[in-house]
Design a protein around this motif. Structure first.
Motif, PDB file in Angstrom:
ATOM      1  N   GLU A  64      -5.633 -20.801 -61.898  1.00  0.00           N
ATOM      2  CA  GLU A  64      -5.482 -19.616 -61.054  1.00  0.00           C
ATOM      3  C   GLU A  64      -5.590 -19.966 -59.575  1.00  0.00           C
ATOM      4  N   ALA A  65      -6.437 -20.937 -59.236  1.00  0.00           N
ATOM      5  CA  ALA A  65      -6.553 -21.367 -57.837  1.00  0.00           C
ATOM      6  C   ALA A  65      -5.250 -22.006 -57.367  1.00  0.00           C
ATOM      7  N   LEU A  66      -4.654 -22.835 -58.209  1.00  0.00           N
ATOM      8  CA  LEU A  66      -3.383 -23.460 -57.830  1.00  0.00           C
ATOM      9  C   LEU A  66      -2.286 -22.420 -57.627  1.00  0.00           C
ATOM     10  N   GLU A  67      -2.248 -21.423 -58.503  1.00  0.00           N
ATOM     11  CA  GLU A  67      -1.262 -20.346 -58.336  1.00  0.00           C
ATOM     12  C   GLU A  67      -1.492 -19.606 -57.020  1.00  0.00           C
ATOM     13  N   ALA A  68      -2.753 -19.354 -56.691  1.00  0.00           N
ATOM     14  CA  ALA A  68      -3.064 -18.662 -55.436  1.00  0.00           C
ATOM     15  C   ALA A  68      -2.722 -19.536 -54.226  1.00  0.00           C
ATOM     16  N   TRP A  70      -0.371 -21.875 -54.061  1.00  0.00           N
ATOM     17  CA  TRP A  70       1.086 -21.934 -53.910  1.00  0.00           C
ATOM     18  C   TRP A  70       1.661 -20.636 -53.373  1.00  0.00           C
ATOM     19  N   SER A  71       1.038 -19.518 -53.706  1.00  0.00           N
ATOM     20  CA  SER A  71       1.561 -18.233 -53.236  1.00  0.00           C
ATOM     21  C   SER A  71       1.048 -17.859 -51.851  1.00  0.00           C
ATOM     22  N   ASN A  72       0.108 -18.640 -51.323  1.00  0.00           N
ATOM     23  CA  ASN A  72      -0.475 -18.346 -50.022  1.00  0.00           C
ATOM     24  C   ASN A  72       0.386 -18.945 -48.924  1.00  0.00           C
ATOM     25  N   SER A  73       0.713 -18.141 -47.923  1.00  0.00           N
ATOM     26  CA  SER A  73       1.638 -18.605 -46.886  1.00  0.00           C
ATOM     27  C   SER A  73       0.957 -19.364 -45.751  1.00  0.00           C
ATOM     28  N   ASP A  74      -0.363 -19.242 -45.617  1.00  0.00           N
ATOM     29  CA  ASP A  74      -1.022 -19.948 -44.519  1.00  0.00           C
ATOM     30  C   ASP A  74      -2.010 -20.988 -45.050  1.00  0.00           C
ATOM     31  N   ASP A  75      -2.205 -22.043 -44.286  1.00  0.00           N
ATOM     32  CA  ASP A  75      -3.068 -23.142 -44.708  1.00  0.00           C
ATOM     33  C   ASP A  75      -4.511 -22.701 -44.903  1.00  0.00           C
ATOM     34  N   GLN A  76      -5.023 -21.840 -44.027  1.00  0.00           N
ATOM     35  CA  GLN A  76      -6.417 -21.398 -44.125  1.00  0.00           C
ATOM     36  C   GLN A  76      -6.655 -20.645 -45.428  1.00  0.00           C
ATOM     37  N   GLY A  77      -5.716 -19.783 -45.803  1.00  0.00           N
ATOM     38  CA  GLY A  77      -5.844 -19.054 -47.068  1.00  0.00           C
ATOM     39  C   GLY A  77      -5.839 -19.991 -48.260  1.00  0.00           C
ATOM     40  N   ALA A  82      -8.969 -22.956 -52.597  1.00  0.00           N
ATOM     41  CA  ALA A  82      -9.468 -24.203 -53.170  1.00  0.00           C
ATOM     42  C   ALA A  82     -10.993 -24.257 -53.109  1.00  0.00           C
ATOM     43  N   THR A  83     -11.564 -23.852 -51.983  1.00  0.00           N
ATOM     44  CA  THR A  83     -13.017 -23.865 -51.819  1.00  0.00           C
ATOM     45  C   THR A  83     -13.686 -22.909 -52.800  1.00  0.00           C
TER      46      THR A  83
END
Length: 147
Positions: A64-68, A70-77, A82-83
């Motif tokens: 689920e983290a990997l899916e989130a 990949w779907s996140n458009s900004d690096d901070q998100g 991941a954190t």
């Protein structure tokens, strides 16, 4: 003569289960590099299944983290996803239903009645609804849950 292959799996309690595939012999090693002791599968099945359940929870959280990510458009998100996943995974198997815990951020005490690591949420007895951020919990004795 062919050498038989073996499988070694480390369990969550630190012991190792060894399976000799050719002979179908199951052994348990209590300490690293220790002498394996032949055992009956019934002796270790509970620990094997608990280890498997924890591994499946870890896989679900990371998936689920990997899916989130990949779907996140900004690096901070993506970094936050991941954190959060790493914080959640370090607690899998450490918190138990029925255990008294405290939310570090609010000081609220409660008894855990459900934990869903894959959704990073939990429920307290006598409190309606889900609470989020499992990493915000510590034992009621004031000890942070160890990694």
């Amino acid at each position: 003569m062919t050498e038989s292959k073996g499988i070694t799996c480390k369990l969550r309690n630190g012991t190792e289960v060894l399976l000799s595939e050719g002979d179908r012999v199951l052994a348990l090693r209590m300490v690293k590099d220790g002498m394996p002791i032949t055992v009956d599968a019934d002796y270790i099945i509970d620990e094997v299944l608990a280890t498997l359940a924890e591994a499946q929870q870890v896989n679900t959280v990371f998936k689920e983290a990997l899916e989130a990510i990949w779907s996140n458009s900004d690096d901070q998100g993506a970094i936050e996803c991941a954190t959060d996943a790493l914080d959640t995974v370090r607690l899998i198997g450490k918190l138990k239903v029925g255990e008294k815990v405290v939310q570090k951020s609010t000081g609220t005490e409660g008894v855990l009645i459900d934990i869903q690591y894959e959704h990073n949420r939990y429920q307290f007895a006598d409190v309606s609804g889900w609470m989020y951020h499992i990493s915000d919990l510590e034992t009621a004795l004031g000890e942070e849950v160890e990694s």
